[in-house]
Write an enzyme that holds these catalytic residues in place. Structure first.
Site, PDB file in Angstrom:
ATOM      1  N   TYR A   1       0.862  -1.184   0.000  1.00 13.78           N
ATOM      2  CA  TYR A   1       0.000   0.000   0.000  1.00 13.78           C
ATOM      3  C   TYR A   1       0.899   1.234   0.000  1.00 13.78           C
ATOM      4  CZ  TYR A   1      -3.342   3.517   1.703  1.00 13.78           C
ATOM      5  OH  TYR A   1      -4.129   4.634   1.843  1.00 13.78           O
TER       6      TYR A   1
ATOM      7  N   ASP B   1       9.475   3.146  -0.659  1.00 17.98           N
ATOM      8  CA  ASP B   1       8.459   3.774   0.169  1.00 17.98           C
ATOM      9  C   ASP B   1       8.741   3.352   1.609  1.00 17.98           C
ATOM     10  OD1 ASP B   1       6.308   4.713   1.500  1.00 17.98           O
ATOM     11  OD2 ASP B   1       4.785   3.694   0.287  1.00 17.98           O
TER      12      ASP B   1
ATOM     13  N   LYS C   1       4.910   8.742   8.827  1.00 16.82           N
ATOM     14  CA  LYS C   1       4.635   8.055  10.099  1.00 16.82           C
ATOM     15  C   LYS C   1       5.621   8.368  11.231  1.00 16.82           C
ATOM     16  CE  LYS C   1       1.914   4.390   7.980  1.00 16.82           C
ATOM     17  NZ  LYS C   1       0.506   4.318   8.314  1.00 16.82           N
TER      18      LYS C   1
HETATM   19  C1  LIG Z   1       4.037   2.174   3.052  1.00 18.30           C
HETATM   20  C2  LIG Z   1       3.019   3.269   3.064  1.00 18.30           C
HETATM   21  N1  LIG Z   1       3.101   4.246   2.158  1.00 18.30           N
HETATM   22  C3  LIG Z   1       2.228   5.270   2.129  1.00 18.30           C
HETATM   23  C4  LIG Z   1       1.191   5.322   3.040  1.00 18.30           C
HETATM   24  C5  LIG Z   1       0.231   6.462   3.002  1.00 18.30           C
HETATM   25  O1  LIG Z   1       0.483   7.293   4.073  1.00 18.30           O
HETATM   26  P1  LIG Z   1      -0.647   8.291   4.631  1.00 18.30           P
HETATM   27  O2  LIG Z   1      -1.704   7.435   5.267  1.00 18.30           O
HETATM   28  O3  LIG Z   1       0.094   9.156   5.613  1.00 18.30           O
HETATM   29  O4  LIG Z   1      -1.168   9.047   3.471  1.00 18.30           O
HETATM   30  C6  LIG Z   1       1.071   4.333   4.006  1.00 18.30           C
HETATM   31  C7  LIG Z   1      -0.014   4.375   4.988  1.00 18.30           C
HETATM   32  O5  LIG Z   1      -0.293   3.458   5.706  1.00 18.30           O
HETATM   33  C8  LIG Z   1       2.003   3.263   4.012  1.00 18.30           C
HETATM   34  O6  LIG Z   1       1.906   2.266   4.891  1.00 18.30           O
END
Ligand SMILES: Cc1ncc(COP(=O)(O)O)c(C=O)c1O
Length: 437
Positions: free
Chosen positions: A141, A238, A266
């Site tokens: 995700y 990511d 995060k």
């Molecule tokens: C690996 C990863 N990338 C991007 C995101 C998206 O982040 P946000 O919820 O702060 O938009 C998440 C959210 O859980 C994530 O786990």
């Protein structure tokens, strides 16, 4: 157990907000509405306390309302907030820290959410390569935008098919995002071969924690790096979950593979809305924050002083080295304790994790390479076990495949209490599942 106040509040909220919650996966059974939080603990509206491992999907690396962070934020916002013009000393200080610590980052831009960060990284990759396609991995995700919201937690019939994560997405957008199995370099090579000179970026969670925990095979990340170098593809790690949590420099500082671009969020600000995209200077120079740049980047709330201060405070604590030592040690203890419990119970189970992240899957203990392997997990037992944990004052998100996070505020006593609750919860969940059959 907690119905009363929690259920009532959620029901009232549903009259004003669809479903009563402000993110789609905050609905759980039974409902839990938190009134206060401190360190490793959350307390619901009925005054029940839980040891919290959900950690709001991961930001809390130090713990809730961590004093150093709260004090820095309060001090900052007494004298500053947001101006929407030029930069600030605080922003510069944070940018320097990210560049200092994260190997791939020569320049960085701050934004508010991980979704924004991955969106900007993809758009930049397309701009610099002049190509269309992206490669992502089944189950990973990367946020809610159309570029990447496909083939996340797909039902088994949709694995290998087009699986949009939302209504309202255009087929032509979905079809520009190719999906491969994690740890399968051959699949990536085939996807690249099938779209000659038209793959802009490969994006991945270096450890796919959105599925709990799948470790990359030793040659996988290096193989992707080599493939990207050969084909002129932008490699995006990511690190929204792994960044700062596994190492102050992200998982890239551990695995030794350096991507072209990195997205972070995060744990970067211990719960404050802070995220970033960073990478090679030559690529970052394309953003139009620089005169002459042609890749659009903006956000009214980007680098709000409260979040920048929170991030600086968090990084200061991480720099002591004590946080990672503590959370890795407790992570090991938790995983070892859970292994003993499932061995005693004699049930098919796999304890997975890395550092402060752990997850107990209910399936035979065989290596996990990709999402398909996780389809073997006994989802009803997984959820039921966590519902039983809630009854015993431990909060692990009762939702299939969700990971748990240990923070600097968790103690050995919390782990002991959790393991005791785990043993009882497992027996109760097994009995409950048997009775239902
Ligand atoms: C690996 C990863 N990338 C991007 C995101 C998206 O982040 P946000 O919820 O702060 O938009 C998440 C959210 O859980 C994530 O786990």
């Amino acid at each position: 157990m907690t119905e009363s106040g929690n259920a009532r509040l959620l029901e009232e909220a549903s009259a004003y907000t669809p479903g009563g919650v402000h993110t789609s996966i905050r609905i759980i059974d039974p409902p839990l509405c938190v009134r206060r939080a401190e360190g490793a603990y959350i307390e619901d509206v009925d005054g029940r306390r839980y040891i919290d491992y959900h950690a709001a999907f991961g930001p809390f690396i130090l713990g809730h309302c961590y004093p150093d962070v709260v004090e820095r934020v309060v001090a900052a916002i007494r004298q500053t907030d947001l101006y929407g013009v030029s930069t600030t000393e605080l922003e510069l200080a944070l940018a320097k820290k990210v560049v200092e610590h994260v190997p791939s980052v020569e320049q960085v831009l701050l934004c508010c959410t991980g979704s924004e960060a991955t969106f900007h990284a993809v758009r930049l990759a397309r701009a610099v390569t002049g190509r269309r396609h992206l490669i992502k991995f089944q189950g990973c995700y990367h946020g809610w935008h159309d570029y990447l919201l496909r083939n996340v937690l797909s039902v088994p019939e949709r694995v290998g098919q087009r699986d949009p994560g939302s209504a309202g997405m255009l087929d032509e957008v979905l079809d520009n995002t190719l999906v491969c199995d994690f740890n399968d370099l051959h699949a990536v090579e085939r996807a690249v071969r099938d779209h000659p000179d038209d793959v802009a970026a490969i994006i991945l969670e270096p450890i796919p924690h959105n599925l709990g925990c799948i470790m990359p095979r030793p040659a996988f990340l290096a193989g992707l790096r080599a493939q990207c170098d050969r084909e002129g593809i932008v490699l995006i790690f990511d690190e929204v979950i792994t960044g700062f949590r596994h190492h102050i420099g992200g998982y890239q500082a551990i695995c030794g593979v350096t991507p072209d671009l990195t997205t972070m969020g995060k744990a970067m600000a211990n719960g404050f809305p802070m995220a970033a995209v960073g990478g090679r200077r030559e690529l970052m120079q394309r953003f139009n924050t620089r005169p002459g740049g042609d890749v659009y980047f903006a956000g009214t709330f980007n680098a709000h002083a409260s979040c920048v201060a929170a991030s600086l405070a968090t990084i200061d604590v991480l720099e002591t080295g004590k946080v990672h030592e503590h959370i890795f040690r407790l992570g090991e203890r938790m995983r070892a304790g859970l292994r003993e419990i499932v061995d005693r119970a004699g049930i098919p189970a796999t304890v997975a994790g890395f550092g402060s992240v752990y997850v107990l899957y209910f399936m035979e203990d065989r290596p996990i390479s990709n999402y398909t392997d996780l389809l073997r997990n006994n989802a009803p037992l997984f959820v039921r076990y966590r519902q039983e944990l809630m009854k015993r004052g431990v909060f692990e998100m009762p939702m299939n495949l969700k990971r748990n996070h240990i923070s600097y505020s968790h103690t050995d006593a919390d782990v002991d209490q959790t393991l005791q609750a785990a043993e009882e919860s497992l027996q109760a969940a097994l009995a409950g599942c048997r009775a239902q059959r």
